[in-house]
Design a protein around this motif. Structure first.
Motif, mmCIF file in Angstrom:
data_model
loop_
_atom_site.group_PDB
_atom_site.id
_atom_site.type_symbol
_atom_site.label_atom_id
_atom_site.label_comp_id
_atom_site.label_asym_id
_atom_site.label_seq_id
_atom_site.Cartn_x
_atom_site.Cartn_y
_atom_site.Cartn_z
ATOM 1 N N ILE A 78 0.839 -1.203 0.000
ATOM 2 C CA ILE A 78 0.000 0.000 0.000
ATOM 3 C C ILE A 78 0.874 1.253 0.000
ATOM 4 N N TYR A 79 1.888 1.267 0.860
ATOM 5 C CA TYR A 79 2.752 2.438 0.982
ATOM 6 C C TYR A 79 3.679 2.621 -0.223
ATOM 7 N N ARG A 80 4.130 1.520 -0.806
ATOM 8 C CA ARG A 80 5.137 1.592 -1.880
ATOM 9 C C ARG A 80 4.585 1.004 -3.179
ATOM 10 N N GLN A 81 3.480 1.562 -3.637
ATOM 11 C CA GLN A 81 2.914 1.105 -4.897
ATOM 12 C C GLN A 81 3.890 1.376 -6.036
ATOM 13 N N LYS A 82 3.872 0.483 -7.008
ATOM 14 C CA LYS A 82 4.799 0.431 -8.140
ATOM 15 C C LYS A 82 6.121 -0.229 -7.774
ATOM 16 N N HIS A 83 6.294 -0.552 -6.494
ATOM 17 C CA HIS A 83 7.526 -1.223 -6.054
ATOM 18 C C HIS A 83 7.192 -2.461 -5.221
ATOM 19 N N GLU A 84 6.083 -3.108 -5.564
ATOM 20 C CA GLU A 84 5.641 -4.256 -4.766
ATOM 21 C C GLU A 84 6.643 -5.405 -4.768
ATOM 22 N N ASP A 85 7.346 -5.595 -5.895
ATOM 23 C CA ASP A 85 8.269 -6.726 -5.991
ATOM 24 C C ASP A 85 9.608 -6.459 -5.299
ATOM 25 N N GLU A 86 9.765 -5.294 -4.663
ATOM 26 C CA GLU A 86 11.025 -4.972 -3.975
ATOM 27 C C GLU A 86 10.942 -5.239 -2.475
ATOM 28 N N PHE A 87 9.885 -5.901 -2.050
ATOM 29 C CA PHE A 87 9.697 -6.149 -0.619
ATOM 30 C C PHE A 87 10.756 -7.108 -0.077
ATOM 31 N N HIS A 88 11.380 -6.703 1.008
ATOM 32 C CA HIS A 88 12.338 -7.566 1.703
ATOM 33 C C HIS A 88 12.132 -7.371 3.205
ATOM 34 N N PHE A 89 11.792 -8.467 3.880
ATOM 35 C CA PHE A 89 11.509 -8.380 5.315
ATOM 36 C C PHE A 89 12.136 -9.587 5.994
ATOM 37 N N SER A 90 13.198 -9.337 6.743
ATOM 38 C CA SER A 90 13.900 -10.402 7.441
ATOM 39 C C SER A 90 14.199 -9.947 8.868
ATOM 40 N N PRO A 91 13.419 -10.407 9.849
ATOM 41 C CA PRO A 91 13.664 -10.003 11.247
ATOM 42 C C PRO A 91 15.107 -10.198 11.711
ATOM 43 N N PRO A 92 15.791 -11.324 11.371
ATOM 44 C CA PRO A 92 17.200 -11.452 11.792
ATOM 45 C C PRO A 92 18.079 -10.349 11.224
ATOM 46 N N ASP A 93 17.907 -10.034 9.921
ATOM 47 C CA ASP A 93 18.696 -8.959 9.311
ATOM 48 C C ASP A 93 18.385 -7.614 9.959
ATOM 49 N N MET A 94 17.102 -7.392 10.268
ATOM 50 C CA MET A 94 16.702 -6.123 10.887
ATOM 51 C C MET A 94 17.356 -5.956 12.248
ATOM 52 N N ARG A 95 17.399 -7.050 13.014
ATOM 53 C CA ARG A 95 18.017 -6.961 14.350
ATOM 54 C C ARG A 95 19.513 -6.670 14.244
ATOM 55 N N LYS A 96 20.170 -7.273 13.263
ATOM 56 C CA LYS A 96 21.603 -7.032 13.085
ATOM 57 C C LYS A 96 21.876 -5.570 12.754
ATOM 58 N N ARG A 97 21.015 -4.973 11.936
ATOM 59 C CA ARG A 97 21.213 -3.597 11.485
ATOM 60 C C ARG A 97 20.597 -2.570 12.421
ATOM 61 N N GLY A 98 19.845 -3.032 13.413
ATOM 62 C CA GLY A 98 19.175 -2.095 14.319
ATOM 63 C C GLY A 98 17.978 -1.424 13.677
ATOM 64 N N HIS A 99 17.392 -2.057 12.653
ATOM 65 C CA HIS A 99 16.240 -1.504 11.959
ATOM 66 C C HIS A 99 14.936 -1.970 12.607
ATOM 67 N N THR A 100 13.863 -1.257 12.293
ATOM 68 C CA THR A 100 12.527 -1.655 12.713
ATOM 69 C C THR A 100 11.707 -2.009 11.466
ATOM 70 N N VAL A 101 10.464 -2.408 11.686
ATOM 71 C CA VAL A 101 9.579 -2.723 10.555
ATOM 72 C C VAL A 101 9.406 -1.501 9.660
ATOM 73 N N LYS A 102 9.490 -0.327 10.263
ATOM 74 C CA LYS A 102 9.257 0.911 9.514
ATOM 75 C C LYS A 102 10.172 1.022 8.304
ATOM 76 N N GLU A 103 11.452 0.652 8.468
ATOM 77 C CA GLU A 103 12.394 0.768 7.352
ATOM 78 C C GLU A 103 12.011 -0.126 6.176
ATOM 79 N N SER A 104 11.274 -1.205 6.448
ATOM 80 C CA SER A 104 10.924 -2.156 5.390
ATOM 81 C C SER A 104 9.650 -1.787 4.648
ATOM 82 N N ILE A 105 8.802 -0.966 5.264
ATOM 83 C CA ILE A 105 7.491 -0.726 4.648
ATOM 84 C C ILE A 105 7.188 0.745 4.385
ATOM 85 N N ALA A 106 7.887 1.665 5.057
ATOM 86 C CA ALA A 106 7.534 3.086 4.965
ATOM 87 C C ALA A 106 7.772 3.621 3.557
#
Length: 396
Positions: free
Chosen positions: A125-153
């Motif tokens: 919904i947030y990133r229309q036209k870029h649906e196939d670029e979705f990448h969501f990996s909780p282990p990677d997020m924890r390593k980088r100190g990222h939250t869900v926001k960085e993956s979907i905003a």
């Protein structure tokens, strides 16, 4: 009629501790997504020529009048207020079983979504036209100190008085403002048949029946007191033949009907909000789509308006957060809410399937894969020359 009755029964499953959202997403799939779903993979053998011919035929079927048909995704979000986490988990386990049984009666089914699937909905919904670029990996997020926001905003979110800019899309949030006493059960279908990306959400808050009955009695008492004051005033003016004003009489009859529905017809009562967000590639495209939505509402005697100065709150109300951001609520009985039935037809778009025609109600293509069925047997019937042999060869 049976589907409406089953949906009515599902609505009555919820108590006053529940906040329910029914979200419908209209999505125009990209060519890459459609190809991955509908195109037959080439195998580098002597039959690839036939596969390419079938793929070309599928591409032509999907391009109806130069436009790609939108596909509808439907989601239920259930929030509840409970004493603790364990009690909430027991409530969700019970309601999940009862909901599944209700949807099976409607000829459908439901499945609980995991965290990755939920994040994917928001991302798309947030990133229309870029649906196939979705990448969501909780282990990677924890390593980088990222939250869900960085993956979907979205890369951009700018709010104006009566529209928003979300990523590369323009968006306008609308709401149902006025409606007739009897709403046609085709309203939701007509709105979601509009070939534009949109998010339409019906938000429901059930009210305890006894609380509703008490409120009806209180309102009825106030109306009777108003009638008594009016009558005394007319008698004091020696107007002995005065009748009760039409508006007061209508109000009294409505309250009496509602009280009868609650007491004698096993009706529930809900606060309901219908909000939607329409998307466009540019501001003009967005406003044209919004005009189409409002005109569709007018055809059904419903007033759908742009929620000026509350664009972000209305958009967030559309999202599957299980939270209320706007206060524009209307009172409906279960029977009235059932008229906003979003489940008018079941669409079929299965991976690596074949084209079986167009849906008689929604008009979308039917892509079926019989290998996914418990029993994949079929009978092909039709008049001479209608393509039975061609269809059989295509399946083989």
């Amino acid at each position: 009629q049976t589907m409406l009755q089953n949906w009515y029964s599902i609505l009555n499953l919820f108590d006053s501790s529940t906040y329910l959202q029914i979200m419908i997403i209209n999505r125009t799939p990209s060519k890459d997504v459609l190809d991955a779903t509908t195109q037959i993979q080439l195998r580098k053998d002597k039959h690839d020529g036939y596969r390419e011919e079938l793929n070309g035929m599928m591409e032509r079927k999907l391009l109806l009048g130069g436009k790609r048909k939108v596909y509808k995704e439907k989601y239920l979000t259930i929030a509840t207020v409970q004493r603790d986490k364990e009690q909430a988990e027991r409530y969700f386990a019970r309601i999940k079983t009862e909901l599944r049984n209700g949807f099976i009666k409607m000829g459908s089914d439901i499945a609980q979504l995991g965290e990755i699937e939920r994040a994917k909905i928001l991302h798309d919904i947030y990133r229309q036209k870029h649906e196939d670029e979705f990448h969501f990996s909780p282990p990677d997020m924890r390593k980088r100190g990222h939250t869900v926001k960085e993956s979907i905003a979205p890369m951009r979110f700018e709010v104006h008085d009566d529209y928003m800019e979300i990523g590369e899309k323009f968006a306008q949030a609308l709401m149902l403002y006025e409606y007739p006493q009897f709403v046609e059960d085709t309203l939701i279908r007509k709105l979601t048949d509009i070939e534009k990306n949109m998010v339409l959400t019906i938000s429901l808050v059930p009210i305890e029946r006894q609380d509703a009955l008490d409120q009806c009695s209180k309102v009825y008492t106030n109306i009777e007191a108003e009638i008594a004051r009016y009558t005394r005033k007319q008698v004091a003016n020696k107007n002995y033949n005065a009748s009760i004003p039409v508006k007061i009489e209508e109000k009294r009859n409505q309250v009496m009907d509602l009280r009868n529905d609650l007491a004698n017809r096993d009706q529930g009562i809900f606060f309901m909000n219908l909000s939607m967000t329409i998307f466009g590639d540019n501001e003009e495209d967005m406003r044209d789509a919004a005009k189409t939505v409002m005109e569709t509402g007018r055809q059904k005697q419903c007033s759908i308006i742009v929620n000026r100065y509350l664009q972000e709150d209305t958009f967030n109300t559309c999202m599957p957060f299980g939270l209320k951001f706007v206060e524009n609520w209307r009172t409906f009985t279960s029977e009235s809410v059932a008229a906003f039935n979003p489940f008018v037809a079941r669409e079929l778009l299965q991976p690596s399937g074949l084209y079986y025609g167009n849906h008689g109600i929604t008009g979308t293509v039917i892509i079926g894969n019989r290998d996914l069925l418990d029993n994949g047997n079929a009978i092909i019937t039709g008049a001479s020359g209608k393509g039975k042999s061609m269809f059989s060869k295509a399946e083989m």
